[in-house]
Design an enzyme around this catalytic site. Structure first.
Site, PDB file in Angstrom:
ATOM      1  CB  SER A 290      -0.959  -0.047   1.197  1.00  0.00           C
ATOM      2  OG  SER A 290      -1.939   0.952   1.111  1.00  0.00           O
ATOM      3  CG  ASP A 301       6.940   5.187 -12.077  1.00  0.00           C
ATOM      4  OD1 ASP A 301       7.475   4.064 -12.183  1.00  0.00           O
ATOM      5  OD2 ASP A 301       5.716   5.379 -12.235  1.00  0.00           O
ATOM      6  CE  LYS A 315      -5.111  -1.879   0.689  1.00  0.00           C
ATOM      7  NZ  LYS A 315      -5.081  -0.444   0.323  1.00  0.00           N
TER       8      LYS A 315
END
Length: 439
Positions: A290, A301, A315
């Site tokens: 999470s 990224d 998740k």
């Protein structure tokens, strides 16, 4: 509505059907009449007297049991415990559990708690609590049975790969005060362990980084291991704040999209209190879930950090917490979240740039439960981008070797991360497999 509010208490501004459309939905009213009729039959004719509140709560739980595993109803006592959790203080054992099929399994024991000290491990199957079978037991009841005043005894019946038979383990509850951030300095390289995302976790991180700089003679760190292993997540606003701490201004951190475009939002970094551009390694494993995955995905990224360890939990959904009139609570999944490059990690998790086994035997935590193992979990969506970041782990540099500071470390993953940072040439920043757009 900002992302931070999605996981905090208070009712969100849900989109509503037009009044005439709701009025035309006769099927819904007929179903509600059916429920009321059954409730009346049970109350008036069941062989023993029944409590209406218990019946209604049970009906709500049954309804939500048809949805995803993160949408749950919490009776008042469970809801109170959940709110205490985010403050980082509660009485209990310190175990994160999840449902895997019809079984309850341990996601991870929280560090420095009775569960961790007793040797409970991720992947352990929880068969019974105080002699009561967990078969069909909902998560809320299981947590409630393990919580309570410090000093109370809880008897757990566990099964683990390698056990010939289930084993019973008696553990005393303790007053658990989770220090969400702890750090250490290794010859100029920092190691910060973030255990969960609760109130003020980002502030604690900043204080710990400043403490490590002071230990380093007031000099900037030569690198940082940001350790998110076995961190089950928590408050989303803290994950956003932590990601922001390592990113320059105006970069996307995470976005959400719900049904029919509802609850769509994006959080971006701000150009303030940003850490210097030292190399960063993010350590993750199957217990990183999470909010931990949001931080790892954002730094991956944007090429701000190298991700090491094993595949994360996976998740990729967002829940809002709604307090109901009788003190009970509803945790409702309302959106999926996406990394800055549009990746949904639902079911899949974050793939590390460098796969580093959890121990010297080469095991990578494959037996630990993940989102894909949970009953009724959402299926993964296709990637929203044409290019996947870190589609497969790379091999570690061949020249990695222990140095005096790490030679005796028993934590294999931490040792590799520190060796990696130590091996970087002075002034060389760790940028992961890609470059940062706009930097």
């Amino acid at each position: 509505m900002g992302l931070a509010a999605l996981l905090l208490w208070g009712a969100p501004a849900f989109a509503r059907e037009p009044a005439d459309a709701a009025a035309r939905d006769e099927t819904a009213y007929r179903q509600l009449e059916l429920f009321a009729r059954v409730l009346s039959y049970v109350e008036n004719n069941y062989v023993e007297s029944v409590d209406r509140k218990t019946l209604v709560h049970g009906a709500i739980q049954g309804m939500l049991d048809t949805l995803d595993p993160h949408t749950v109803f919490m009776p008042p006592e469970v809801f109170r415990e959940m709110k205490i959790d985010t403050s980082g203080e509660f009485g209990g054992l310190g175990i994160e559990i999840a449902r895997k099929g019809d079984r309850l399994v341990v996601v991870a024991p929280i560090d420095d708690t009775p569960a961790a000290r007793a040797g409970i491990k991720a992947g352990d199957e929880l068969l019974a609590i105080d002699g009561e079978s967990t078969q069909g037991m909902d998560l809320g009841r299981a947590l409630q049975k393990m919580r309570g005043p410090a000093g109370g005894r809880v008897l757990l019946t566990l099964m683990r790969a390698g056990f010939n038979a289930p084993q019973e383990l008696a553990i005393l509850r303790d007053h658990i005060r989770i220090v969400s951030v702890e750090g250490a300095l290794y010859d100029g390289i920092g190691h910060v362990k973030v255990k969960n995302f609760q109130d003020r976790t980002d502030q604690s991180l900043r204080k710990e980084l400043d403490r490590l700089r002071a230990l380093n003679g007031g000099k900037e760190l030569d690198g940082l291991v940001l350790d998110l292993r076995n961190n089950p997540g928590g408050l989303l606003d803290q994950a956003v704040a932590m990601s922001d701490r390592f990113l320059p201004g105006n970069l996307p951190i995470v976005s959400t999209r719900g049904r029919d475009g509802r609850n769509a939002s994006e959080e971006r970094s701000r150009d303030r209190d940003t850490e210097k551009d030292y190399p960063v390694v993010v350590l993750v494993n199957a217990g990183s879930a999470s909010a931990s995955e949001i931080v790892a995905g954002a730094l991956q990224d944007h090429g701000r950090g190298v991700i090491m360890g094993t595949q994360t939990f996976g998740k990729g959904s967002v829940q809002t917490i709604i307090e109901l009139e009788d003190g009970s609570g509803l945790k409702l999944t309302i959106a999926r979240y996406y990394t800055p490059k549009g990746r949904s990690i639902q079911e899949k998790g974050i793939t590390p740039d460098f796969l580093v086994p959890e121990n010297s035997t080469g095991k990578a935590g494959a037996d630990a439960p993940r989102e894909k193992d949970l009953q009724r979990h959402f299926r993964a969506e296709p990637s929203q981008t044409t290019s996947e970041v870190a589609a497969a782990p790379r091999g570690l540099p061949a020249n990695l070797k222990d140095w005096a500071v790490t030679a005796k470390l028993t934590d294999a993953q931490l040792r590799v991360a520190l060796n990696y940072l130590h091996g970087l040439a002075p002034g060389t920043a760790s940028r992961g497999p890609g470059t940062t757009a706009g930097r």
